[in-house]
Write a protein that holds these residues in place. Sequence first.
Motif, PDB file in Angstrom:
ATOM      1  N   SER A 111       5.919  12.499   8.566  1.00  0.00           N
ATOM      2  CA  SER A 111       5.158  12.404   9.823  1.00  0.00           C
ATOM      3  C   SER A 111       5.623  11.218  10.649  1.00  0.00           C
ATOM      4  O   SER A 111       5.719  11.311  11.878  1.00  0.00           O
ATOM      5  CB  SER A 111       3.660  12.341   9.553  1.00  0.00           C
ATOM      6  OG  SER A 111       3.310  11.137   8.928  1.00  0.00           O
ATOM      7  N   LYS A 112       5.960  10.107  10.002  1.00  0.00           N
ATOM      8  CA  LYS A 112       6.498   8.945  10.725  1.00  0.00           C
ATOM      9  C   LYS A 112       7.848   9.272  11.351  1.00  0.00           C
ATOM     10  O   LYS A 112       8.179   8.779  12.431  1.00  0.00           O
ATOM     11  CB  LYS A 112       6.641   7.743   9.789  1.00  0.00           C
ATOM     12  CG  LYS A 112       5.330   7.094   9.469  1.00  0.00           C
ATOM     13  CD  LYS A 112       5.388   5.860   8.583  1.00  0.00           C
ATOM     14  CE  LYS A 112       6.694   5.275   8.287  1.00  0.00           C
ATOM     15  NZ  LYS A 112       6.685   4.094   7.443  1.00  0.00           N
ATOM     16  N   SER A 157       3.597  13.586  -3.222  1.00  0.00           N
ATOM     17  CA  SER A 157       3.715  14.552  -2.130  1.00  0.00           C
ATOM     18  C   SER A 157       3.084  13.993  -0.854  1.00  0.00           C
ATOM     19  O   SER A 157       3.586  14.221   0.244  1.00  0.00           O
ATOM     20  CB  SER A 157       3.036  15.869  -2.508  1.00  0.00           C
ATOM     21  OG  SER A 157       3.637  16.414  -3.660  1.00  0.00           O
ATOM     22  N   SER A 158       1.990  13.259  -1.004  1.00  0.00           N
ATOM     23  CA  SER A 158       1.345  12.670   0.172  1.00  0.00           C
ATOM     24  C   SER A 158       2.198  11.551   0.756  1.00  0.00           C
ATOM     25  O   SER A 158       2.253  11.382   1.974  1.00  0.00           O
ATOM     26  CB  SER A 158      -0.051  12.158  -0.171  1.00  0.00           C
ATOM     27  OG  SER A 158       0.021  11.136  -1.134  1.00  0.00           O
ATOM     28  N   ALA A 159       2.866  10.791  -0.102  1.00  0.00           N
ATOM     29  CA  ALA A 159       3.749   9.731   0.389  1.00  0.00           C
ATOM     30  C   ALA A 159       4.905  10.329   1.194  1.00  0.00           C
ATOM     31  O   ALA A 159       5.263   9.804   2.256  1.00  0.00           O
ATOM     32  CB  ALA A 159       4.280   8.897  -0.777  1.00  0.00           C
ATOM     33  N   LEU A 160       5.469  11.447   0.712  1.00  0.00           N
ATOM     34  CA  LEU A 160       6.538  12.104   1.462  1.00  0.00           C
ATOM     35  C   LEU A 160       5.995  12.691   2.759  1.00  0.00           C
ATOM     36  O   LEU A 160       6.633  12.585   3.807  1.00  0.00           O
ATOM     37  CB  LEU A 160       7.215  13.195   0.637  1.00  0.00           C
ATOM     38  CG  LEU A 160       8.332  13.957   1.366  1.00  0.00           C
ATOM     39  CD1 LEU A 160       9.455  13.018   1.799  1.00  0.00           C
ATOM     40  CD2 LEU A 160       8.869  15.079   0.502  1.00  0.00           C
ATOM     41  N   LEU A 220       0.835  -1.187   0.000  1.00  0.00           N
ATOM     42  CA  LEU A 220       0.000   0.000   0.000  1.00  0.00           C
ATOM     43  C   LEU A 220       0.874   1.242   0.000  1.00  0.00           C
ATOM     44  O   LEU A 220       1.915   1.264   0.659  1.00  0.00           O
ATOM     45  CB  LEU A 220      -0.898   0.031   1.239  1.00  0.00           C
ATOM     46  CG  LEU A 220      -1.945  -1.063   1.344  1.00  0.00           C
ATOM     47  CD1 LEU A 220      -2.582  -1.046   2.728  1.00  0.00           C
ATOM     48  CD2 LEU A 220      -3.000  -0.910   0.267  1.00  0.00           C
ATOM     49  N   VAL A 221       0.463   2.256  -0.740  1.00  0.00           N
ATOM     50  CA  VAL A 221       1.163   3.542  -0.726  1.00  0.00           C
ATOM     51  C   VAL A 221       0.149   4.647  -0.467  1.00  0.00           C
ATOM     52  O   VAL A 221      -1.008   4.566  -0.900  1.00  0.00           O
ATOM     53  CB  VAL A 221       1.929   3.830  -2.046  1.00  0.00           C
ATOM     54  CG1 VAL A 221       3.067   2.862  -2.242  1.00  0.00           C
ATOM     55  CG2 VAL A 221       1.002   3.810  -3.235  1.00  0.00           C
ATOM     56  N   VAL A 222       0.577   5.676   0.245  1.00  0.00           N
ATOM     57  CA  VAL A 222      -0.273   6.841   0.478  1.00  0.00           C
ATOM     58  C   VAL A 222      -0.320   7.630  -0.826  1.00  0.00           C
ATOM     59  O   VAL A 222       0.717   7.956  -1.397  1.00  0.00           O
ATOM     60  CB  VAL A 222       0.269   7.698   1.641  1.00  0.00           C
ATOM     61  CG1 VAL A 222      -0.603   8.915   1.851  1.00  0.00           C
ATOM     62  CG2 VAL A 222       0.364   6.875   2.917  1.00  0.00           C
ATOM     63  N   ASP A 223      -1.531   7.920  -1.297  1.00  0.00           N
ATOM     64  CA  ASP A 223      -1.688   8.551  -2.607  1.00  0.00           C
ATOM     65  C   ASP A 223      -2.276   9.960  -2.539  1.00  0.00           C
ATOM     66  O   ASP A 223      -2.119  10.740  -3.467  1.00  0.00           O
ATOM     67  CB  ASP A 223      -2.579   7.676  -3.484  1.00  0.00           C
ATOM     68  CG  ASP A 223      -2.643   8.159  -4.908  1.00  0.00           C
ATOM     69  OD1 ASP A 223      -1.569   8.330  -5.520  1.00  0.00           O
ATOM     70  OD2 ASP A 223      -3.759   8.373  -5.412  1.00  0.00           O
ATOM     71  N   PHE A 224      -2.970  10.293  -1.455  1.00  0.00           N
ATOM     72  CA  PHE A 224      -3.545  11.629  -1.327  1.00  0.00           C
ATOM     73  C   PHE A 224      -3.840  11.870   0.143  1.00  0.00           C
ATOM     74  O   PHE A 224      -4.343  10.983   0.831  1.00  0.00           O
ATOM     75  CB  PHE A 224      -4.852  11.753  -2.137  1.00  0.00           C
ATOM     76  CG  PHE A 224      -5.314  13.158  -2.352  1.00  0.00           C
ATOM     77  CD1 PHE A 224      -4.890  13.880  -3.445  1.00  0.00           C
ATOM     78  CD2 PHE A 224      -6.175  13.775  -1.455  1.00  0.00           C
ATOM     79  CE1 PHE A 224      -5.310  15.188  -3.652  1.00  0.00           C
ATOM     80  CE2 PHE A 224      -6.603  15.073  -1.641  1.00  0.00           C
ATOM     81  CZ  PHE A 224      -6.166  15.780  -2.750  1.00  0.00           C
ATOM     82  N   PHE A 225      -3.508  13.081   0.618  1.00  0.00           N
ATOM     83  CA  PHE A 225      -3.767  13.438   2.008  1.00  0.00           C
ATOM     84  C   PHE A 225      -4.282  14.862   2.020  1.00  0.00           C
ATOM     85  O   PHE A 225      -3.735  15.727   1.337  1.00  0.00           O
ATOM     86  CB  PHE A 225      -2.466  13.335   2.818  1.00  0.00           C
ATOM     87  CG  PHE A 225      -2.692  13.229   4.290  1.00  0.00           C
ATOM     88  CD1 PHE A 225      -2.760  11.998   4.902  1.00  0.00           C
ATOM     89  CD2 PHE A 225      -2.849  14.358   5.064  1.00  0.00           C
ATOM     90  CE1 PHE A 225      -2.979  11.887   6.271  1.00  0.00           C
ATOM     91  CE2 PHE A 225      -3.074  14.265   6.427  1.00  0.00           C
ATOM     92  CZ  PHE A 225      -3.140  13.024   7.032  1.00  0.00           C
ATOM     93  N   GLU A 226      -5.354  15.104   2.792  1.00  0.00           N
ATOM     94  CA  GLU A 226      -5.946  16.434   2.800  1.00  0.00           C
ATOM     95  C   GLU A 226      -6.452  16.808   4.196  1.00  0.00           C
ATOM     96  O   GLU A 226      -7.096  16.004   4.862  1.00  0.00           O
ATOM     97  CB  GLU A 226      -7.113  16.471   1.812  1.00  0.00           C
ATOM     98  CG  GLU A 226      -7.741  17.828   1.632  1.00  0.00           C
ATOM     99  CD  GLU A 226      -8.822  17.795   0.564  1.00  0.00           C
ATOM    100  OE1 GLU A 226      -8.564  18.312  -0.537  1.00  0.00           O
ATOM    101  OE2 GLU A 226      -9.901  17.234   0.823  1.00  0.00           O
TER     102      GLU A 226
END
Length: 127
Positions: A98-99, A90-93, A13-19
């Motif tokens: 954050s981690k 950008s969301s993955a970074l 799984l990869v983070v694809d969008f964060f808002e």
Amino acid sequence: MKQNKLTFKSQKLVVDFFEFKFDVLPESIKQKIVQSFFKLGFNSFDIDKKYRDPVQFSIQTNSKNQYQIQFVVNISSYWNGVCIAFPGNSSALFYQLSKEKKIDWNLFDSANINRFDLNYIRPIDPR
């Protein structure tokens, strides 16, 4: 009790969008967010979705920065707040930072997480 060692990576799984969603985002906080993320490699943009084709304005950019943070307004006629979006890589970074505890969460005190998208990386079976 046995601990589960599942991770996004182990499950492909990869983070694809964060808002984030702000009902009110003071200009002083916005500028602090812009400066903080610029130092981390993010270009920043204002996005106005009032029109069919959203209009984008640069806030602070550098050609060396490969990631972006978007300040989105006029999302709907029913809500007047601002969303801060981290699209794609950008969301993955953002998630990685954050981690690593490199995000100043005080900048997001008045925000709610509005959207968090994951993508499943499915290997292509060449058969």
